[in-house]
Design an enzyme around this catalytic site. Structure first.
Site, PDB file in Angstrom:
ATOM      1  N   LYS A  88      -8.787   1.844  -9.219  1.00  0.00           N
ATOM      2  CA  LYS A  88      -8.804   3.244  -8.786  1.00  0.00           C
ATOM      3  C   LYS A  88      -7.994   4.136  -9.726  1.00  0.00           C
ATOM      4  CE  LYS A  88      -9.253   2.004  -3.913  1.00  0.00           C
ATOM      5  NZ  LYS A  88     -10.547   2.456  -3.377  1.00  0.00           N
ATOM      6  N   GLN A 146      -4.728   5.361  -3.067  1.00  0.00           N
ATOM      7  CA  GLN A 146      -5.304   6.672  -3.406  1.00  0.00           C
ATOM      8  C   GLN A 146      -4.289   7.579  -4.105  1.00  0.00           C
ATOM      9  OE1 GLN A 146      -8.355   7.593  -3.275  1.00  0.00           O
ATOM     10  NE2 GLN A 146      -9.168   5.861  -2.096  1.00  0.00           N
ATOM     11  N   HIS A 194      -6.640   2.793   6.033  1.00  0.00           N
ATOM     12  CA  HIS A 194      -7.810   2.060   5.541  1.00  0.00           C
ATOM     13  C   HIS A 194      -7.798   0.682   6.203  1.00  0.00           C
ATOM     14  CE1 HIS A 194     -10.165  -0.211   2.533  1.00  0.00           C
ATOM     15  NE2 HIS A 194     -10.620   0.952   2.095  1.00  0.00           N
ATOM     16  N   CYS A 230     -14.292   2.663   5.389  1.00  0.00           N
ATOM     17  CA  CYS A 230     -13.326   1.647   5.820  1.00  0.00           C
ATOM     18  C   CYS A 230     -12.189   2.258   6.630  1.00  0.00           C
ATOM     19  CB  CYS A 230     -12.745   0.876   4.642  1.00  0.00           C
ATOM     20  SG  CYS A 230     -13.972  -0.089   3.778  1.00  0.00           S
ATOM     21  N   ASP A 251       0.801   2.120   1.298  1.00  0.00           N
ATOM     22  CA  ASP A 251      -0.501   1.914   0.667  1.00  0.00           C
ATOM     23  C   ASP A 251      -0.700   3.074  -0.303  1.00  0.00           C
ATOM     24  OD1 ASP A 251      -3.142   1.989  -0.070  1.00  0.00           O
ATOM     25  OD2 ASP A 251      -3.941   1.612   1.933  1.00  0.00           O
TER      26      ASP A 251
HETATM   27  C1  LIG Z   1      -6.210   4.042   1.078  1.00  0.00           C
HETATM   28  C2  LIG Z   1      -6.821   2.756   0.606  1.00  0.00           C
HETATM   29  N1  LIG Z   1      -6.207   1.602   0.862  1.00  0.00           N
HETATM   30  C3  LIG Z   1      -6.699   0.436   0.443  1.00  0.00           C
HETATM   31  C4  LIG Z   1      -7.872   0.354  -0.264  1.00  0.00           C
HETATM   32  C5  LIG Z   1      -8.366  -0.998  -0.663  1.00  0.00           C
HETATM   33  O1  LIG Z   1      -8.349  -1.179  -2.027  1.00  0.00           O
HETATM   34  P1  LIG Z   1      -8.990  -2.483  -2.665  1.00  0.00           P
HETATM   35  O2  LIG Z   1     -10.362  -2.604  -2.077  1.00  0.00           O
HETATM   36  O3  LIG Z   1      -9.011  -2.192  -4.114  1.00  0.00           O
HETATM   37  O4  LIG Z   1      -8.139  -3.640  -2.310  1.00  0.00           O
HETATM   38  C6  LIG Z   1      -8.560   1.542  -0.543  1.00  0.00           C
HETATM   39  C7  LIG Z   1      -9.829   1.569  -1.273  1.00  0.00           C
HETATM   40  O5  LIG Z   1     -10.797   0.920  -1.081  1.00  0.00           O
HETATM   41  C8  LIG Z   1      -8.017   2.760  -0.099  1.00  0.00           C
HETATM   42  O6  LIG Z   1      -8.651   3.906  -0.330  1.00  0.00           O
END
Ligand SMILES: Cc1ncc(COP(=O)(O)O)c(C=O)c1O
Lengths: 142, 414
Positions: free
Chosen positions: B232, B209, B129, B372, B206
């Site tokens: 999430k 998910q 991401h 993203c 990370d």
């Molecule tokens: C795999 C992954 N990493 C990072 C993020 C970023 O999360 P956040 O926007 O809550 O910081 C997301 C979701 O948007 C994600 O799906």
């Protein structure tokens, strides 16, 4: 058809985009990109004096983006650069107010439907952003 | 096709816990299938946040009066809950942040800027991401470090040969997602982390998910850093977590300065407290932390194993139906055991935004775009995809509804 955004006119332009492709070499060109959805297009103009002899758009994008570029293409053929600028301004105003203030851009009316879907307004404006950039280039180089 | 799953793991009555699910959207009952972006909030979470503001609101750590002590205690209890949920050895290893993104930025800044030198390498993967990619680009730019990528296979797995050859270059750190937000792939991180450590490479996970969807145990993973977002996992927005090994937290400098994080402040210099305070400058998101606490309670009550089964069943259903649809390409592993409850696909000749728009007109919320993950989409050879992602409250009939609309999409556009 029940799907209001995709009225017959827009679908027709999606299936048969007018003035699509790329003029090479072009007198003016500009690209536009929507980082939110990855839509991308390039507008190329062939000029004759102060007039647009031909305008073509190469689009990689959604239905709204393709249809808007196609409708814009129809309007731009043979018009003067200042006329094109006026069309651009009128269309932007119409997308904000929801009202068409000039008969000249009546053909763009189906695009106003997009206003109901805020996230898609950018798609409708993408081709027009490229036009604006083309015209700015024109102003600074002439 | 049956309307309910052969063995309902989570009863449909769970839907009554989620007020928003009763909404009617475009004259249809809302089918919320964008849970990979954010989940809806159960009544218990909404109430916990309301209750805090109604009964205990005060700034934490600042006052000697009862209310402030109560607020501080609730905030620290939330930290303890997270530590327990992740099986962290110690509560001080849990840093509250605004989300996954901020947690990763914290590490990239605090750890990266002091550790990396020109020519050092950082290893990412093609399925990251943007929030596990751009922070590393920034730190690479600032320090002269270089980025490498582990390749993704055609079926959407990390390419283990590519990983091995990249690890041989001795990067300082591997930043990798536990679950891909586009492919749904569950990466075999336990093995990967062991291999990375054998090469002396630190690993940041990370888990945005993953938490609440598959079992996440930081001791079992043996990761150096792990990040996730509250919103999430049925919690509120504005709260996330960084877990880190104590040795790293001790060696890292703060990344933001302000109240709450200091030991002693002089005119020219100051000294810091210990983690977690060292990394939590300013008034913390107390209500959001309490909401996260309640959300983790909610998840644990259902059971992560049950949630996993429920989501896997729905993903299997979605996968099976989508693969039968004409003009549809599905991305990610074919085997439901290797993926979570999200399925991304493309419909040839129709832009994903148009697919999502027509679904919306039937009250079905799915996401379209590059999610993203532009590097990954480039790898997949598409500009964008449509993503269906389920949560605990989704039903088989909602998945059927979503796939059924594709016939209408084709009629409209093709
Ligand atoms: C795999 C992954 N990493 C990072 C993020 C970023 O999360 P956040 O926007 O809550 O910081 C997301 C979701 O948007 C994600 O799906």
């Amino acid at each position: 058809m029940s799907k209001s955004l995709y009225r017959d006119v827009l679908l027709d332009h999606l299936r048969h985009p007018r003035f699509s492709g790329k003029i090479e070499p072009a007198d003016r060109s500009a690209s536009a990109y929507n980082p939110l959805c990855g839509d991308e297009l390039e507008l190329t103009l062939a000029l004759e004096g102060n007039c647009i002899r031909e305008a073509r758009t190469q689009v990689r994008g959604c239905a709204v983006c393709v249809a808007s570029a196609s409708l814009m293409g129809e309007l731009l053929q043979g018009v003067s650069l200042s006329q094109a600028e006026t069309y651009g301004a009128l269309f932007r105003e119409a997308m904000t107010s929801g009202e068409l203030s000039s008969k000249d851009i009546f053909s763009l009316r189906p695009l106003l439907e997009v206003r109901k879907h805020k996230s898609r307004v950018k798609c409708a404006l993408l081709a027009w952003n490229a036009l604006e950039e083309c015209l700015q280039n024109f102003q600074t180089t002439s | 096709m049956p309307d309910s799953l052969p063995m309902a793991r989570i009863p449909d009555s769970i839907r009554q816990d989620f007020p928003v699910l009763s909404r009617i959207i475009n004259r249809h009952p809302l089918a919320y299938l964008d849970n990979a972006a954010t989940t809806q909030k159960p009544q218990s979470v909404i109430e916990a946040i309301t209750r805090f503001y109604e009964t205990s609101n005060a700034n934490s750590h600042r006052g000697v009066y009862a209310l402030s002590e109560e607020a501080s205690e609730l905030y620290e209890q939330a930290r303890g809950r997270v530590a327990q949920f992740l099986n962290a050895p110690d509560t001080h290893q849990i840093i509250f942040t605004r989300g996954t993104t901020e947690a990763i930025n914290l590490v990239a800044y605090s750890w990266g800027r002091s550790r990396l030198q020109p020519g050092d390498r950082l290893l990412l993967t093609e399925m990251e991401h943007h929030s596990n990619l751009v922070p590393w680009q920034l730190v690479a730019e600032a320090t002269g470090a270089e980025l490498d990528y582990v390749a993704v296979t055609a079926e959407g797995h990390l390419d283990l040969d590519s990983l091995a050859s990249q690890l041989a270059k001795s990067p300082k750190l591997l930043a990798v997602t536990l679950v891909s937000n586009v492919l749904g792939t569950i990466n075999p991180l336990r093995k990967i982390i062991t291999t990375a450590h054998d090469h002396g490479v630190l690993v940041l996970v990370d888990a945005a998910q993953a938490v609440g969807r598959v079992a996440v145990d930081v001791q079992e993973l043996d990761c150096d850093f792990l990040a996730f977002s509250g919103h999430k996992v049925y919690g509120p927005t504005g709260i996330g977590v960084l877990y880190a090994k104590t040795e790293h937290l001790d060696a890292m400098e703060p990344w933001q300065g302000g109240g709450g994080m200091i030991a002693k402040v002089g005119r020219d210099r100051s000294t810091w407290g210990e983690a977690p305070a060292k990394f939590e400058a300013g008034t913390p998101p107390i209500a959001a932390a309490i909401g996260l606490h309640t959300a983790l309670d909610f998840v644990e009550r259902l059971g992560v194993a049950q949630i996993r089964e429920h989501e896997r069943d729905l993903a299997e259903l979605a996968l099976g139906r989508l693969l039968e649809e004409p003009e549809v390409t599905v991305f990610g592993p074919r085997n439901p055991a290797e993926r979570t409850g999200l399925v991304s696909f493309a419909l040839a000749g129709v832009h994903p935004h148009d697919v999502a728009q027509v679904l919306d007109e039937s009250g079905i919320a799915v996401r379209a775009g590059h999610h993203c993950a532009q590097v990954l989409h480039e790898r997949l050879g598409v500009d964008a995809t449509v993503r269906v992602s389920v949560g605990v409250y989704n039903t088989a009939s909602e998945v059927h509804r979503a796939v059924d609309v594709l016939a209408e999409v084709r009629r409209l556009f093709l």
